[in-house]
Design a protein around this motif. Structure first.
Motif, PDB file in Angstrom:
ATOM      1  N   HIS A  41       5.032 -14.632  -3.817  1.00 49.23           N
ATOM      2  CA  HIS A  41       4.158 -13.574  -3.348  1.00 49.23           C
ATOM      3  C   HIS A  41       3.662 -13.802  -1.933  1.00 49.23           C
ATOM      4  O   HIS A  41       2.655 -13.270  -1.541  1.00 49.23           O
ATOM      5  N   PRO A  48       9.102  -1.115  -1.567  1.00 53.94           N
ATOM      6  CA  PRO A  48       8.823  -1.156  -2.994  1.00 53.94           C
ATOM      7  C   PRO A  48      10.096  -0.905  -3.798  1.00 53.94           C
ATOM      8  O   PRO A  48      10.936  -0.109  -3.410  1.00 53.94           O
ATOM      9  N   SER A  51      10.215  -1.450 -11.001  1.00 49.93           N
ATOM     10  CA  SER A  51      10.177  -2.570 -11.936  1.00 49.93           C
ATOM     11  C   SER A  51      10.948  -2.165 -13.179  1.00 49.93           C
ATOM     12  O   SER A  51      11.452  -1.054 -13.279  1.00 49.93           O
ATOM     13  N   SER A  57       6.901  -1.408  -7.585  1.00 49.80           N
ATOM     14  CA  SER A  57       6.220  -2.695  -7.498  1.00 49.80           C
ATOM     15  C   SER A  57       5.283  -2.677  -6.298  1.00 49.80           C
ATOM     16  O   SER A  57       5.458  -1.913  -5.361  1.00 49.80           O
ATOM     17  N   SER A  59       3.664  -5.446  -3.712  1.00 47.10           N
ATOM     18  CA  SER A  59       3.745  -6.839  -3.292  1.00 47.10           C
ATOM     19  C   SER A  59       2.403  -7.345  -2.769  1.00 47.10           C
ATOM     20  O   SER A  59       1.664  -6.611  -2.114  1.00 47.10           O
ATOM     21  N   ASP A  78       2.558  -7.210  -7.947  1.00 48.14           N
ATOM     22  CA  ASP A  78       3.461  -6.715  -8.980  1.00 48.14           C
ATOM     23  C   ASP A  78       2.941  -7.037 -10.379  1.00 48.14           C
ATOM     24  O   ASP A  78       3.678  -7.462 -11.256  1.00 48.14           O
ATOM     25  N   GLN A  79       1.645  -6.815 -10.581  1.00 49.85           N
ATOM     26  CA  GLN A  79       0.998  -7.097 -11.864  1.00 49.85           C
ATOM     27  C   GLN A  79       0.855  -5.811 -12.671  1.00 49.85           C
ATOM     28  O   GLN A  79       0.810  -4.714 -12.121  1.00 49.85           O
ATOM     29  N   SER A  80       0.753  -5.942 -13.975  1.00 53.76           N
ATOM     30  CA  SER A  80       0.431  -4.813 -14.842  1.00 53.76           C
ATOM     31  C   SER A  80      -0.618  -5.297 -15.836  1.00 53.76           C
ATOM     32  O   SER A  80      -0.803  -6.491 -16.032  1.00 53.76           O
ATOM     33  N   CYS A 102      -2.411  -0.198  -5.731  1.00 50.73           N
ATOM     34  CA  CYS A 102      -1.689   0.043  -6.975  1.00 50.73           C
ATOM     35  C   CYS A 102      -0.750   1.220  -6.821  1.00 50.73           C
ATOM     36  O   CYS A 102      -0.955   2.095  -5.984  1.00 50.73           O
ATOM     37  N   SER A 103       0.298   1.220  -7.631  1.00 50.41           N
ATOM     38  CA  SER A 103       1.263   2.306  -7.627  1.00 50.41           C
ATOM     39  C   SER A 103       1.098   3.102  -8.920  1.00 50.41           C
ATOM     40  O   SER A 103       0.343   2.717  -9.807  1.00 50.41           O
ATOM     41  N   ARG A 152       1.933  -0.544 -11.134  1.00 52.78           N
ATOM     42  CA  ARG A 152       1.729  -1.968 -10.880  1.00 52.78           C
ATOM     43  C   ARG A 152       0.601  -2.110  -9.858  1.00 52.78           C
ATOM     44  O   ARG A 152       0.257  -1.163  -9.163  1.00 52.78           O
TER      45      ARG A 152
END
Length: 177
Positions: A41, A48, A51, A57, A59, A78-80, A102-103, A152
């Motif tokens: 990271h 992007p 995922s 994603s 970053s 890239d967390q959920s 966030c996306s 994400r």
């Protein structure tokens, strides 16, 4: 089949089962000590990419606000789902920087105990960047991201000495709200 052949076949089956057990195609998250950057990271920002769930994603390299900070407590991308980070026992007087993006659709709620809390609307490429200056030290600081998004998210928490704005290169000035 004689006894030796049956034992050998059972041992081979057991070995095969042991080697394939737990192979689900996903990797469990690994714990990191507070103040470290998650592996993978810290490179340059890239476009992007979808995922496995189809969400774009996000970053941690996109969190440019933290580039001006001398200490990085958390920087993940890239967390959920929701996450509570390890407690920071003491944060010295100075400026705390919080950055989140966030996306997808929805929001994420960012809470840094005793410092700041705010919601981030997903899909905004700038995300939210907050500086909080204090002449007093903070103790037992906890950060948390609560996810209400289909996508994400990325989150960063850093510190730098002083309470004024850091000198900035005009070409990479982050958005500070």
């Amino acid at each position: 089949m004689n006894t030796k052949e049956r034992v050998a076949a059972a041992a081979a089956a057991g070995l095969l089962l042991a080697l394939t057990a737990g192979c689900t195609g996903t990797q469990a998250p690994t714990a990191r000590p507070s103040g470290t950057v998650a592996a993978g990271h810290s490179g340059p920002a890239v476009a992007p990419t979808p995922s496995a769930s189809g969400a774009l994603s996000v970053s941690s390299a996109d969190l440019q606000l933290l580039d001006d900070y001398t200490t990085t407590y958390e920087r993940v991308g890239d967390q959920s789902g929701s996450e509570q980070f390890a407690e920071i026992p003491r944060v010295a007087p100075g400026t705390v920087g919080v950055s989140a993006r966030c996306s997808g659709t929805g929001t994420i709620s960012v809470v840094v105990s005793g410092v700041v809390s705010f919601d981030v609307r997903c899909g905004d490429p700038a995300g939210d960047n907050v500086d909080f200056a204090s002449s007093d030290p903070r103790t037992d600081v906890r950060a948390q991201v609560v996810s209400h998004t289909t996508g994400r998210w990325a989150f960063g928490l850093g510190w730098r000495p002083g309470t004024g704005q850091p000198p900035q290169d005009q070409s990479t000035q982050p958005t500070v709200r």
